[in-house]
Design a protein around this motif. Structure first.
Motif, PDB file in Angstrom:
ATOM      1  N   LYS A  44       6.667   2.288   3.026  1.00 17.66           N
ATOM      2  CA  LYS A  44       5.679   1.883   2.264  1.00 17.66           C
ATOM      3  C   LYS A  44       5.962   1.028   0.886  1.00 17.66           C
ATOM      4  O   LYS A  44       5.100   0.252   0.774  1.00 17.66           O
ATOM      5  CB  LYS A  44       5.098   3.162   1.674  1.00 17.66           C
ATOM      6  CG  LYS A  44       4.347   4.257   2.581  1.00 17.66           C
ATOM      7  CD  LYS A  44       3.568   5.415   2.081  1.00 17.66           C
ATOM      8  CE  LYS A  44       3.048   6.093   3.278  1.00 17.66           C
ATOM      9  NZ  LYS A  44       2.455   7.372   2.458  1.00 17.66           N
ATOM     10  N   ASP A  45       7.320   1.011   0.789  1.00 11.72           N
ATOM     11  CA  ASP A  45       7.636  -0.021  -0.361  1.00 11.72           C
ATOM     12  C   ASP A  45       7.839  -1.226   0.043  1.00 11.72           C
ATOM     13  O   ASP A  45       8.315  -2.241  -0.804  1.00 11.72           O
ATOM     14  CB  ASP A  45       8.817   0.697  -1.257  1.00 11.72           C
ATOM     15  CG  ASP A  45       8.629   2.066  -1.837  1.00 11.72           C
ATOM     16  OD1 ASP A  45       7.169   1.982  -2.267  1.00 11.72           O
ATOM     17  OD2 ASP A  45       9.223   2.834  -1.866  1.00 11.72           O
ATOM     18  N   ASN A  94       2.492   1.701   6.781  1.00  9.91           N
ATOM     19  CA  ASN A  94       1.480   2.390   6.116  1.00  9.91           C
ATOM     20  C   ASN A  94       1.662   3.961   5.915  1.00  9.91           C
ATOM     21  O   ASN A  94       1.143   4.682   5.062  1.00  9.91           O
ATOM     22  CB  ASN A  94       0.058   2.034   6.162  1.00  9.91           C
ATOM     23  CG  ASN A  94      -0.262   0.463   5.809  1.00  9.91           C
ATOM     24  OD1 ASN A  94       0.449   0.018   5.090  1.00  9.91           O
ATOM     25  ND2 ASN A  94      -1.262  -0.092   6.513  1.00  9.91           N
ATOM     26  N   SER A  95       2.595   4.346   7.005  1.00  7.04           N
ATOM     27  CA  SER A  95       2.396   5.749   7.256  1.00  7.04           C
ATOM     28  C   SER A  95       3.922   6.417   7.163  1.00  7.04           C
ATOM     29  O   SER A  95       3.937   7.389   6.906  1.00  7.04           O
ATOM     30  CB  SER A  95       2.065   5.875   8.790  1.00  7.04           C
ATOM     31  OG  SER A  95       2.621   5.261   9.675  1.00  7.04           O
ATOM     32  N   SER A 141       3.441  -4.971   5.748  1.00  7.89           N
ATOM     33  CA  SER A 141       2.184  -4.949   6.098  1.00  7.89           C
ATOM     34  C   SER A 141       1.732  -6.542   5.438  1.00  7.89           C
ATOM     35  O   SER A 141       0.892  -7.189   6.101  1.00  7.89           O
ATOM     36  CB  SER A 141       1.417  -4.033   5.523  1.00  7.89           C
ATOM     37  OG  SER A 141      -0.063  -4.011   5.455  1.00  7.89           O
ATOM     38  N   PRO A 200       7.139   7.040   5.132  1.00  7.24           N
ATOM     39  CA  PRO A 200       7.217   6.868   3.742  1.00  7.24           C
ATOM     40  C   PRO A 200       8.522   5.950   3.146  1.00  7.24           C
ATOM     41  O   PRO A 200       8.071   5.160   2.221  1.00  7.24           O
ATOM     42  CB  PRO A 200       7.865   8.422   3.454  1.00  7.24           C
ATOM     43  CG  PRO A 200       7.390   9.210   4.434  1.00  7.24           C
ATOM     44  CD  PRO A 200       7.305   8.216   5.673  1.00  7.24           C
TER      45      PRO A 200
END
Length: 224
Positions: A70-71, A64-65, A75, A67
């Motif tokens: 994130k894609d 989540n942190s 998670s 960059p």
């Protein structure tokens, strides 16, 4: 205390109170050694659960942190694995089995996603931290599954039962001439002996079974 048996037993009157300390000390020592063997399994399993949950939180935090992560599905896959562990594998562990096929599939999917994300920029500190978190998860998972059941030699259990009986017999012979004192002493001694025996009996099978079992609460914090 019966009129028929009292004359027979009173011939053995004269056992002094300090004699009680011999079987009592041996019972306490044996109970402590047996409890150490049993509860060590709980300590290892609890430590594995904490390590696994903390490392999964690390994976989710990085996903989540960072960059370029994130894609990814890091998670999502981590939470699906935790959800499957709570709903499927925990019941499997409570039944004495090591793992659940459904949870194994979720773990493999999470592992694949972690390796895929770490290979994007393998030299970055974030990727190395992600791999380290996975290795901790894998080790903790194997430890948790390995302690789903354990064997404890029955002779050790028989020994503590035998010593408990000796404690009660010694208490009875010390109070042969005083029926009321005998009743009180036997009641207290019986409750004292039964307390550690019952606790050990409740923890004799597996850390994930029975009234005294390990909770999956650390995992619930992840999927909230």
């Amino acid at each position: 205390m019966s009129p028929k048996t009292r004359p027979l037993l009173e011939r053995y009157e004269g056992v002094v109170a300090p004699f009680f300390s011999l079987p009592a000390v041996l019972f306490s020592l044996t109970a402590a050694l047996l409890a150490t063997s049993v509860w060590d399994n709980y300590s290892v399993a609890t430590r594995a659960i904490k390590n696994e949950s903390q490392s999964i939180l690390t994976v989710i935090s990085l996903a989540n942190s960072v960059p370029y992560l994130k894609d990814s599905e890091l998670s999502t896959n981590a939470k699906l694995y935790i959800k499957s562990m709570i709903e499927d594998e925990w019941r499997t562990l409570a039944a004495g089995k090591s793992n659940s096929p459904i949870t194994d599939e979720k773990f493999i999917a999470m592992r694949s996603e972690i390796f895929k994300a770490a290979n994007i920029f393998p030299d970055r500190a974030e990727s190395k931290a992600l791999l380290n978190a996975f290795f901790t998860i894998n080790t903790a998972r194997e430890t948790r599954q390995a302690y789903a059941s354990f064997d404890l030699h029955p002779i050790r259990w028989y020994a503590i039962l035998f010593l408990g009986i000796l404690v009660l017999i010694s208490v009875a012979f010390i109070h042969l001439s005083k029926p009321k004192a005998l009743m009180v002493a036997m009641s207290i001694a019986t409750l004292t002996v039964l307390t550690p025996l019952c606790i050990l009996a409740l923890t004799f099978s597996s850390p994930y079974q029975g009234l005294i079992s390990i909770s999956h609460a650390p995992y619930l914090q992840i999927i909230k």
